[in-house]
Design a protein around this motif. Structure first.
Motif, PDB file in Angstrom:
ATOM      1  N   LEU A   1      -5.298  -2.824   8.085  1.00 42.36           N
ATOM      2  CA  LEU A   1      -4.361  -3.248   9.127  1.00 42.36           C
ATOM      3  C   LEU A   1      -2.969  -3.416   8.528  1.00 42.36           C
ATOM      4  O   LEU A   1      -2.792  -4.120   7.526  1.00 42.36           O
ATOM      5  CB  LEU A   1      -4.829  -4.570   9.745  1.00 42.36           C
ATOM      6  N   ILE A   2      -1.989  -2.760   9.150  1.00 41.72           N
ATOM      7  CA  ILE A   2      -0.589  -2.866   8.734  1.00 41.72           C
ATOM      8  C   ILE A   2       0.166  -3.552   9.871  1.00 41.72           C
ATOM      9  O   ILE A   2       0.314  -2.995  10.958  1.00 41.72           O
ATOM     10  CB  ILE A   2       0.030  -1.477   8.464  1.00 41.72           C
ATOM     11  N   LEU A   3       0.634  -4.782   9.630  1.00 40.71           N
ATOM     12  CA  LEU A   3       1.367  -5.554  10.635  1.00 40.71           C
ATOM     13  C   LEU A   3       2.858  -5.463  10.301  1.00 40.71           C
ATOM     14  O   LEU A   3       3.304  -6.010   9.292  1.00 40.71           O
ATOM     15  CB  LEU A   3       0.920  -7.007  10.640  1.00 40.71           C
ATOM     16  N   ILE A   4       3.605  -4.781  11.145  1.00 38.34           N
ATOM     17  CA  ILE A   4       5.002  -4.478  10.834  1.00 38.34           C
ATOM     18  C   ILE A   4       5.973  -5.400  11.570  1.00 38.34           C
ATOM     19  O   ILE A   4       5.993  -5.449  12.804  1.00 38.34           O
ATOM     20  CB  ILE A   4       5.317  -3.013  11.192  1.00 38.34           C
ATOM     21  N   ASP A   5       6.750  -6.139  10.809  1.00 38.63           N
ATOM     22  CA  ASP A   5       7.937  -6.863  11.303  1.00 38.63           C
ATOM     23  C   ASP A   5       7.679  -7.789  12.488  1.00 38.63           C
ATOM     24  O   ASP A   5       8.518  -7.888  13.398  1.00 38.63           O
ATOM     25  CB  ASP A   5       9.051  -5.889  11.678  1.00 38.63           C
TER      26      ASP A   5
ATOM     27  N   LYS B   1      -4.019   3.124  -4.840  1.00 36.40           N
ATOM     28  CA  LYS B   1      -4.743   2.505  -5.959  1.00 36.40           C
ATOM     29  C   LYS B   1      -6.077   1.925  -5.496  1.00 36.40           C
ATOM     30  O   LYS B   1      -7.079   1.975  -6.208  1.00 36.40           O
ATOM     31  CB  LYS B   1      -3.879   1.411  -6.589  1.00 36.40           C
ATOM     32  N   LYS B   2      -6.101   1.393  -4.271  1.00 33.75           N
ATOM     33  CA  LYS B   2      -7.316   0.790  -3.721  1.00 33.75           C
ATOM     34  C   LYS B   2      -8.167   1.796  -2.945  1.00 33.75           C
ATOM     35  O   LYS B   2      -9.216   1.446  -2.421  1.00 33.75           O
ATOM     36  CB  LYS B   2      -6.945  -0.385  -2.815  1.00 33.75           C
ATOM     37  N   GLY B   3      -7.697   3.050  -2.858  1.00 27.26           N
ATOM     38  CA  GLY B   3      -8.438   4.078  -2.143  1.00 27.26           C
ATOM     39  C   GLY B   3      -8.496   3.851  -0.642  1.00 27.26           C
ATOM     40  O   GLY B   3      -9.461   4.237   0.015  1.00 27.26           O
ATOM     41  N   LEU B   4      -7.459   3.252  -0.091  1.00 23.30           N
ATOM     42  CA  LEU B   4      -7.400   2.951   1.345  1.00 23.30           C
ATOM     43  C   LEU B   4      -6.705   4.106   2.061  1.00 23.30           C
ATOM     44  O   LEU B   4      -5.505   4.320   1.888  1.00 23.30           O
ATOM     45  CB  LEU B   4      -6.670   1.630   1.579  1.00 23.30           C
ATOM     46  N   ASN B   5      -7.462   4.857   2.861  1.00 23.61           N
ATOM     47  CA  ASN B   5      -6.943   6.060   3.493  1.00 23.61           C
ATOM     48  C   ASN B   5      -6.830   5.974   5.001  1.00 23.61           C
ATOM     49  O   ASN B   5      -6.322   6.894   5.637  1.00 23.61           O
ATOM     50  CB  ASN B   5      -7.840   7.259   3.143  1.00 23.61           C
ATOM     51  N   THR B   6      -7.354   4.892   5.593  1.00 23.15           N
ATOM     52  CA  THR B   6      -7.347   4.742   7.049  1.00 23.15           C
ATOM     53  C   THR B   6      -6.465   3.553   7.416  1.00 23.15           C
ATOM     54  O   THR B   6      -6.743   2.426   6.991  1.00 23.15           O
ATOM     55  CB  THR B   6      -8.781   4.529   7.579  1.00 23.15           C
ATOM     56  N   LEU B   7      -5.422   3.807   8.188  1.00 25.23           N
ATOM     57  CA  LEU B   7      -4.458   2.769   8.539  1.00 25.23           C
ATOM     58  C   LEU B   7      -4.470   2.499  10.035  1.00 25.23           C
ATOM     59  O   LEU B   7      -4.494   3.432  10.835  1.00 25.23           O
ATOM     60  CB  LEU B   7      -3.045   3.188   8.124  1.00 25.23           C
ATOM     61  N   VAL B   8      -4.432   1.215  10.391  1.00 26.46           N
ATOM     62  CA  VAL B   8      -4.304   0.769  11.777  1.00 26.46           C
ATOM     63  C   VAL B   8      -2.990   0.003  11.855  1.00 26.46           C
ATOM     64  O   VAL B   8      -2.830  -1.035  11.210  1.00 26.46           O
ATOM     65  CB  VAL B   8      -5.505  -0.100  12.204  1.00 26.46           C
ATOM     66  N   ILE B   9      -2.049   0.529  12.635  1.00 22.95           N
ATOM     67  CA  ILE B   9      -0.677   0.013  12.635  1.00 22.95           C
ATOM     68  C   ILE B   9      -0.371  -0.738  13.924  1.00 22.95           C
ATOM     69  O   ILE B   9      -0.648  -0.251  15.022  1.00 22.95           O
ATOM     70  CB  ILE B   9       0.324   1.166  12.429  1.00 22.95           C
ATOM     71  N   VAL B  10       0.232  -1.926  13.762  1.00 20.42           N
ATOM     72  CA  VAL B  10       0.697  -2.749  14.880  1.00 20.42           C
ATOM     73  C   VAL B  10       2.072  -3.297  14.515  1.00 20.42           C
ATOM     74  O   VAL B  10       2.469  -3.266  13.350  1.00 20.42           O
ATOM     75  CB  VAL B  10      -0.280  -3.921  15.173  1.00 20.42           C
TER      76      VAL B  10
END
Length: 192
Positions: A11-15, A108-117
């Protein structure tokens, strides 16, 4: 694309910051007043399931700007305030990837799937989503956990926040990201 828990979605929580509480400053007619509530639902889900997440914080180079360090606007909104130990990445431009180590941390953590909000759909959310898609991440944008404001067009015409939001989503859909709702995300992750 198919969102799966075993792919360790991030999960990417932007601004989601206090600066955006000043609706008139940003152009008025903000759409989707439930965006922060939906972002919190996802944040709570991610925390409960121990999934990775990143809080992105815009810090303007101008310390007196709405997102500047001298303004309370740079603080996260209480509803999605990071907990101790959660990763905060600070940026000063629209993309969460430029001038930060977000990509390095994900890779580095091998995280390839992003969910953006986050905020705002047509600026930092769009720019980050475009770059995520271009970098090859499997990218999902949550339509009801993002929001934006009205904008003046090049001939002085006015486009309200809902129009700006919808056109931004339309430009990203199936090119840079799959567009889902908060409930779609939760239901999909719970089933698989």
């Amino acid at each position: 694309m198919s969102l799966k828990k075993e792919d360790t979605p991030t999960l990417i929580l932007i601004d989601i910051q206090q600066a955006f509480d000043d609706e008139e400053y940003w152009g008025g007619t903000r759409n989707n007043t439930e965006a922060e509530e939906n972002a919190k639902r996802l944040l709570d889900y991610w925390r409960a399931h121990g999934l990775p997440l990143f809080h992105i914080q815009h810090i303007s180079k101008n310390p007196d700007a709405k997102h500047g360090l001298n303004s309370p606007g740079h603080f996260f909104k209480e509803i999605v305030k990071p907990m101790p130990g959660e990763i905060i990445i600070q940026k000063s431009v629209n993309s969460s990837f430029i001038g930060t180590d977000l990509k390095e941390q994900l890779d580095k953590k091998g995280l390839n799937t992003l969910v953006i909000v986050g905020l705002t759909t047509d600026h930092c959310v769009s720019t980050t989503t475009r770059m995520a898609g271009n970098y090859g991440y499997e990218t999902y944008l949550v339509s009801d956990a993002t929001a934006t404001f009205g904008k003046k067009g090049i001939h002085g015409e006015y486009y309200d926040g809902e129009m700006m939001h919808r056109t931004a989503l339309a430009q990203l859909n199936e090119e840079f990201a799959a567009i889902l709702s908060t409930q779609n995300v939760i239901d999909t992750l719970d089933v698989l």
